[in-house]
Design a protein around this motif. Structure first.
Motif, PDB file in Angstrom:
ATOM      1  N   TRP A  38     -18.084 -16.538 -10.795  1.00  0.00           N
ATOM      2  CA  TRP A  38     -17.581 -15.409 -11.593  1.00  0.00           C
ATOM      3  C   TRP A  38     -18.572 -15.131 -12.727  1.00  0.00           C
ATOM      4  N   LEU A  39     -19.161 -13.947 -12.725  1.00  0.00           N
ATOM      5  CA  LEU A  39     -20.144 -13.610 -13.758  1.00  0.00           C
ATOM      6  C   LEU A  39     -19.560 -12.599 -14.735  1.00  0.00           C
ATOM      7  N   SER A  40     -19.699 -12.858 -16.017  1.00  0.00           N
ATOM      8  CA  SER A  40     -19.263 -11.895 -17.040  1.00  0.00           C
ATOM      9  C   SER A  40     -20.489 -11.483 -17.839  1.00  0.00           C
ATOM     10  N   VAL A  41     -20.702 -10.182 -17.947  1.00  0.00           N
ATOM     11  CA  VAL A  41     -21.902  -9.673 -18.626  1.00  0.00           C
ATOM     12  C   VAL A  41     -21.506  -8.582 -19.607  1.00  0.00           C
ATOM     13  N   PRO A  42     -21.974  -8.669 -20.859  1.00  0.00           N
ATOM     14  CA  PRO A  42     -21.728  -7.559 -21.775  1.00  0.00           C
ATOM     15  C   PRO A  42     -22.522  -6.336 -21.316  1.00  0.00           C
ATOM     16  N   TYR A  43     -21.939  -5.156 -21.434  1.00  0.00           N
ATOM     17  CA  TYR A  43     -22.705  -3.971 -21.015  1.00  0.00           C
ATOM     18  C   TYR A  43     -22.206  -2.720 -21.720  1.00  0.00           C
ATOM     19  N   ALA A  44     -23.045  -1.687 -21.684  1.00  0.00           N
ATOM     20  CA  ALA A  44     -22.628  -0.370 -22.141  1.00  0.00           C
ATOM     21  C   ALA A  44     -22.528   0.504 -20.896  1.00  0.00           C
ATOM     22  N   GLU A  82     -24.324   1.123 -16.202  1.00  0.00           N
ATOM     23  CA  GLU A  82     -23.577   0.789 -14.989  1.00  0.00           C
ATOM     24  C   GLU A  82     -24.408   0.977 -13.722  1.00  0.00           C
ATOM     25  N   ALA A  83     -25.070   2.124 -13.610  1.00  0.00           N
ATOM     26  CA  ALA A  83     -25.833   2.410 -12.380  1.00  0.00           C
ATOM     27  C   ALA A  83     -26.937   1.364 -12.195  1.00  0.00           C
ATOM     28  N   ALA A  84     -27.572   0.977 -13.295  1.00  0.00           N
ATOM     29  CA  ALA A  84     -28.662  -0.008 -13.194  1.00  0.00           C
ATOM     30  C   ALA A  84     -28.121  -1.353 -12.710  1.00  0.00           C
ATOM     31  N   TYR A  85     -26.969  -1.764 -13.245  1.00  0.00           N
ATOM     32  CA  TYR A  85     -26.376  -3.033 -12.797  1.00  0.00           C
ATOM     33  C   TYR A  85     -26.044  -2.978 -11.309  1.00  0.00           C
ATOM     34  N   GLN A  86     -25.463  -1.844 -10.905  1.00  0.00           N
ATOM     35  CA  GLN A  86     -25.081  -1.749  -9.486  1.00  0.00           C
ATOM     36  C   GLN A  86     -26.313  -1.781  -8.597  1.00  0.00           C
ATOM     37  N   ALA A  87     -27.390  -1.124  -9.045  1.00  0.00           N
ATOM     38  CA  ALA A  87     -28.621  -1.118  -8.242  1.00  0.00           C
ATOM     39  C   ALA A  87     -29.185  -2.531  -8.122  1.00  0.00           C
ATOM     40  N   GLN A  88     -29.089  -3.305  -9.215  1.00  0.00           N
ATOM     41  CA  GLN A  88     -29.615  -4.686  -9.153  1.00  0.00           C
ATOM     42  C   GLN A  88     -28.817  -5.536  -8.160  1.00  0.00           C
ATOM     43  N   LEU A  89     -27.493  -5.353  -8.170  1.00  0.00           N
ATOM     44  CA  LEU A  89     -26.661  -6.096  -7.206  1.00  0.00           C
ATOM     45  C   LEU A  89     -27.053  -5.724  -5.786  1.00  0.00           C
ATOM     46  N   ALA A  90     -27.200  -4.415  -5.552  1.00  0.00           N
ATOM     47  CA  ALA A  90     -27.538  -3.948  -4.197  1.00  0.00           C
ATOM     48  C   ALA A  90     -28.900  -4.487  -3.777  1.00  0.00           C
ATOM     49  N   ALA A  91     -29.855  -4.515  -4.736  1.00  0.00           N
ATOM     50  CA  ALA A  91     -31.205  -4.981  -4.401  1.00  0.00           C
ATOM     51  C   ALA A  91     -31.185  -6.451  -3.957  1.00  0.00           C
ATOM     52  N   GLN A  92     -30.235  -7.220  -4.485  1.00  0.00           N
ATOM     53  CA  GLN A  92     -30.136  -8.641  -4.081  1.00  0.00           C
ATOM     54  C   GLN A  92     -29.197  -8.824  -2.890  1.00  0.00           C
ATOM     55  N   GLY A  93     -28.703  -7.718  -2.345  1.00  0.00           N
ATOM     56  CA  GLY A  93     -27.769  -7.810  -1.206  1.00  0.00           C
ATOM     57  C   GLY A  93     -26.440  -8.416  -1.619  1.00  0.00           C
ATOM     58  N   LEU A  94     -26.082  -8.275  -2.887  1.00  0.00           N
ATOM     59  CA  LEU A  94     -24.837  -8.870  -3.383  1.00  0.00           C
ATOM     60  C   LEU A  94     -23.741  -7.805  -3.478  1.00  0.00           C
ATOM     61  N   ALA A 123     -29.392 -18.578  -5.609  1.00  0.00           N
ATOM     62  CA  ALA A 123     -30.747 -18.036  -5.735  1.00  0.00           C
ATOM     63  C   ALA A 123     -30.696 -16.540  -6.052  1.00  0.00           C
ATOM     64  N   ALA A 124     -29.797 -15.817  -5.400  1.00  0.00           N
ATOM     65  CA  ALA A 124     -29.714 -14.361  -5.626  1.00  0.00           C
ATOM     66  C   ALA A 124     -29.233 -14.067  -7.048  1.00  0.00           C
ATOM     67  N   VAL A 125     -28.276 -14.854  -7.533  1.00  0.00           N
ATOM     68  CA  VAL A 125     -27.761 -14.640  -8.898  1.00  0.00           C
ATOM     69  C   VAL A 125     -28.863 -14.939  -9.920  1.00  0.00           C
ATOM     70  N   ALA A 126     -29.631 -15.999  -9.670  1.00  0.00           N
ATOM     71  CA  ALA A 126     -30.720 -16.343 -10.610  1.00  0.00           C
ATOM     72  C   ALA A 126     -31.717 -15.183 -10.696  1.00  0.00           C
ATOM     73  N   ARG A 127     -31.955 -14.525  -9.582  1.00  0.00           N
ATOM     74  CA  ARG A 127     -32.915 -13.405  -9.593  1.00  0.00           C
ATOM     75  C   ARG A 127     -32.394 -12.186 -10.350  1.00  0.00           C
TER      76      ARG A 127
END
Ligand code: ADP
Ligand code: ASP
Ligand code: MG
Length: 394
Positions: A263-269, A273-285, A311-315
């Protein structure tokens, strides 16, 4: 035409040669009763976990294609040994891998979905009077690659074969004599449910009741296959899952637990949002659960679905707090009184956890609590008391 019986025996039922021999006796008994018999087997005992562990000793990020090649061998061991055991009883038997059985899947390694079943070889061998043993949990993609169906996926093999062979029902044998109103290993006074509809069963399975694989229940619903959950040894009891039971008034509740979740909790504005989602998609998560809003994102991954998770979360390089959690759910219709149910559930959980330690949300057939992994058993017991024991007494 002779009736077909499809039986599936799970890992604990074939954990050693002695148990395998007892399964062979049960299978032969069905044949003696005059059925055409197809048997789906899982890997012996904890073989799949051991193979996963070996892969992780080599690399934190095992390639999913190779994992499928590796994990599918577990079921091949069981199928060959069971076929030998049946032949030793003087009956004709033949074992097939998933691909030999005509189980065609999409190309999503490790969590493939069955798209078609062409059981021609099985039908030919049944017509010759043989007992057919099939390695569960695996198929072949349309690219002719070996795939696996997700942890617990042998149940799905069995139901898919029952549908393709026109069997009408499927027997799933494990170390429990049916589906209980909570995991009987955790909640000692859990009660067996005699019958259930597909809706509740699928919701229970998706939320962690591993006695049946969720995809197997979905398949059973789609093809009208009745499911019998039974014990391999020691009890004649069972649970029946069938279409017409969906329509019956739902009076019983059940508790499930999905774990472990990273379970990951991250502060954000919101702008991020779009950038976070793109990063998840880039890691196949693709998170199993996610909450976006306020000043924090929470995304959670069910570890069983992500062999390369750490490994994917670390990236991601997120400034995240990572915790191990479980989601404990109360499944069943709340008779419309969601607010009342929430009050009751909160009271039960409050005896164990501080308010800041849990998060609750509702869906049409359930109410779910995300809780620290270490407290998951206590929370299951408390919610079972509140919803399955006290409500019965009321
Ligand atoms: P198999 O290896 O035979 O497929 P599983 O281990 O996948 O068996 O599933 C059986 C286990 O599911 C039981 O040992 C039990 O601890 C667990 N379980 C979790 N929830 C439930 C439930 N609601 N009813 C029965 N068993 C459950
Ligand atoms: N052996 C596989 C697993 O452990 C599939 C199964 O047991 O159904 O997930
Ligand atoms: Mg299972």
């Amino acid at each position: 035409m002779t009736a077909i019986r499809v039986q599936k025996y799970g890992g604990s039922s074939v954990a050693d040669v002695g148990r395998l021999l007892r399964v062979a006796e049960r299978v032969v008994e069905a044949k003696r009763q005059g059925f055409q018999v197809v048997v789906v087997v899982s890997a012996m005992g904890d073989t799949t976990n051991r193979l996963m562990k070996m892969a992780h000793e080599i690399t934190p990020e095992p390639p999913r294609r190779e994992l499928d090649m590796l994990l599918s061998t577990g079921e091949r061991i069981s199928m060959a040994l069971l076929s030998m055991a049946i032949q030793a009883h003087g009956y004709e038997a033949i074992s097939f891998t998933g691909s030999q059985s005509g189980i065609l899947t999409n190309d999503r390694h490790f969590e493939a979905q069955i798209i078609e079943v062409r059981p021609i070889r099985i039908q030919d061998e049944l017509a010759r009077g043989k007992i057919v043993i099939v390695a569960g949990f695996q198929g072949m993609s349309y690219k002719r690659e070996i795939t696996t169906l997700g942890r617990g996926g042998s149940d799905t093999t069995a139901v898919a074969l029952a549908a393709a062979l026109g069997a009408g029902s499927c027997e799933i044998y494990s170390d429990v004599d049916g589906v209980y109103d909570a995991d009987p290993r955790v909640v000692l006074d859990a009660k067996r449910l005699d019958s259930l509809g597909y809706d509740e069963m699928e919701e229970m399975a998706r939320m962690g009741a591993k006695v049946l694989h969720a995809e197997a229940v979905r398949f059973a619903r789609e093809h009208g296959i009745a499911l019998y959950a039974k014990a391999t040894a020691g009890s004649e009891g069972y649970t029946l899952i069938r279409r017409d039971l969906d329509a019956e008034p739902k009076t019983k509740m059940a508790i499930t637990c999905l774990r472990p979740l990273c379970w990951l909790s991250v502060p954000y504005a919101e702008a991020d949002e779009a950038a976070y989602q793109a990063q998840l998609a880039a890691q196949g998560l693709h998170p199993s659960l996610s909450f976006w809003g306020g000043q924090q994102i929470e995304v959670a991954f069910w570890r069983d679905a992500y062999p390369e998770l750490d490994a994917a979360v670390a990236r991601l390089r997120w400034p995240a707090i990572a915790e191990e959690k479980a989601v404990v759910s109360v499944i069943g219709s709340q008779s419309g009184d969601i607010a009342g149910a929430l009050v009751r559930a909160n009271q039960a959980v409050r005896g164990i956890l501080e308010a800041a330690q849990w998060r609750v949300w509702t869906a049409p057939l359930r109410m779910s609590f995300a809780v620290p992994l270490a407290c998951a058993d206590d929370v299951q017991r408390a919610l079972h008391r509140a919803f399955c024991v006290e409500s019965l007494g009321a």
